[in-house]
Design an enzyme around this catalytic site. Sequence first.
Site, PDB file in Angstrom:
ATOM      1  CD  GLU A  16     -18.170  14.438  19.063  1.00 57.55           C
ATOM      2  OE1 GLU A  16     -19.158  15.069  19.426  1.00 57.55           O
ATOM      3  OE2 GLU A  16     -17.031  14.885  19.044  1.00 57.55           O
ATOM      4  CB  CYS A  64     -14.181  12.251  25.879  1.00 60.76           C
ATOM      5  SG  CYS A  64     -13.856  11.768  24.163  1.00 60.76           S
ATOM      6  CB  CYS A  67      -9.735   9.843  23.849  1.00 58.78           C
ATOM      7  SG  CYS A  67     -10.248  11.549  23.658  1.00 58.78           S
ATOM      8  CG  HIS A  71     -11.594  13.957  29.913  1.00 61.95           C
ATOM      9  ND1 HIS A  71     -11.258  15.276  30.002  1.00 61.95           N
ATOM     10  CD2 HIS A  71     -11.978  13.745  28.631  1.00 61.95           C
ATOM     11  CE1 HIS A  71     -11.445  15.867  28.814  1.00 61.95           C
ATOM     12  NE2 HIS A  71     -11.874  14.954  27.971  1.00 61.95           N
ATOM     13  NE  ARG A 504     -10.361  14.343  19.207  1.00 62.70           N
ATOM     14  CZ  ARG A 504     -10.664  13.084  19.537  1.00 62.70           C
ATOM     15  NH1 ARG A 504     -10.284  12.612  20.700  1.00 62.70           N
ATOM     16  NH2 ARG A 504     -11.335  12.319  18.712  1.00 62.70           N
ATOM     17  CB  SER A 527     -11.806  20.157  21.119  1.00 61.38           C
ATOM     18  OG  SER A 527     -11.330  19.013  20.441  1.00 61.38           O
ATOM     19  CB  CYS A 571     -13.146  15.228  19.989  1.00 61.54           C
ATOM     20  SG  CYS A 571     -14.203  14.160  20.983  1.00 61.54           S
ATOM     21  CB  CYS A 574     -17.625  13.700  24.807  1.00 61.60           C
ATOM     22  SG  CYS A 574     -16.347  14.358  23.744  1.00 61.60           S
TER      23      CYS A 574
END
Length: 592
Positions: A16, A64, A67, A71, A504, A527, A571, A574
Amino acid sequence: MSTSQRVVVDPVTRIEGHLRIEAETDAEGRITRASSAGTMVRGIEIILRGRDPRDAWAFAQRICGVCTLVHGIASVRAVENALQYTIPPNAQLIRNLMIGAQFAIDHVMHFYHLHALDWVDVVSALKADPKATSALAQSLSPYPKSSPGYFADVQKKLKTFIESGQLGIFSNGYWGHPAYKLPPEANLMAVAHYLDALAWQRDVARLHTIFGGKNPHPNFVVGGAPTAISGMDPQGGGRGKGPHYRGGLGATAVNMTGLQRVKEIIDAMRTFIDQVYVPDTLAIASFYKDWATQGEGVGNFLTYGDFPEQGMGDPSTFLVPAGVIVGRDLSNIQEIDLNAEDQIEEYVAHAWYTYKDGKAAGLHPFKGETEFEYTGPEPPYEHLDTDGSYSWIKSPRWRGKAVEVGPLARVLMLYANGHAQTRELVDSTLRTLDLPVQALYSTLGRTAARALETKIIVDAMGTWYSNLMANIKAGDVRTFNEQKWDPSTWPRLAKGVGFMEAPRGALAHWVVIKDGLIDNYQTVVPSTWNAGPRDAQGQDGPYEAALAGHQLYDPKQPIEILRTIHSFDPCIACAVHVTDPEGEELIKVKVR
């Protein structure tokens, strides 16, 4: 190259997009300044205002599309923290197992499908001798698929694929670039394992479906785990009263058959990590030791900590400890407080947002604001104004410092805290590669840390599984605490923070609950920590700092930028849907 120039890579990621790097070089092609830009707005914080906090995880999970689990976990933990809501030990163990599986899926996917092709030349694999490839693979591990016939079959499939002129998932690579150093046999071995990893991930994801009903976006519940343990005791003889204490014969996936399947999945995970992922990482790294001296970044590292043995209220039982390392100083771990307003703040000096107190202000997430102020160019455009605002990502700081989060931060934190397995793995890796400890602070170190922490976490999953089974055999099948489910038991005003270590890096959600509804919701994702733009003081974010000094061999094929940025596993925004301004779908893909 005779003059300075600006090199643009957009999109950076393979699955992505939404991340753009603009790198300025000197006349010799050396990067003098890099700018990291998130080019899609998330906005989930606005969507959550006014909603029932017990539903927040289902919306936050859509932050996202890869993953998705993390969240959901951070969200239910935020609400539980706000309401001082404890969960049963079985629910904590199930969450640990689900998070552990997410780590393995994400890290294996990252290495083989998102990052390995920065180091592995797929086309070169056609020149390999399958017998020599088999000998190489068998010298590294007892992986049972390492026969000459197996590699010959993979090579034949690859040859057919390439000769068809449709490289598909392997298209747009810089194949033949002189930066690739692996011999053809190592390339063929890595391509074969690339394909094996696809099927392996599918099998590992079944652990999420057993405990969470589905993957992606497994189900969660504030107060515990959503799936009852069933089929253990026909008489309903668990400890305590009420349905949440009884196993019974209800048909759920978490019965003896499902739990045995979980054990089989964990065993298969350990086999693949031990026999394929870790050996491949070391083998490939041995050809790229020049990358152990570049790509460090800001030199500061942060972890929130995770994988509790005794619940989130007892950080001393976390597998991964919390703390901050400043300036590589592993002898002085600084404490972190997610509630302290003078520690974590988000800045928007170079982001497309505005604050009531001005763009130079920093705000703790409990007081966070999400007000858009796009001042960038109308697309399509050639360059962003990197002296002004240039990203939809804010700039989080810890006590004013830019910090890196993720696998390298966690491995350094474990190493600094004397975790025996981490020290053994790190030291043996450095000996194998004949590299000094300073090599950890690099592109290569970041990639190796991800493989090592995968082994640490997957090994720990065996203990969590044993503890869960011991509880069940002792008659404790409780997975949900109903005591604070009713909003009438909540205070009028509550606020909390849910944190975790996502694959991440450090992830946290902050929620303010007022009169039973969400009044404010802010997320600071891994990120954001790593990909954020410069702040008001001009400090680079970790991505930007890590690229400084990189020498580009060919600005038209800037594989050096990809290697370092991909080592963070970027990432960005998302769950982005492709629509026109009226919200209608622009494309529809049918898989036959």
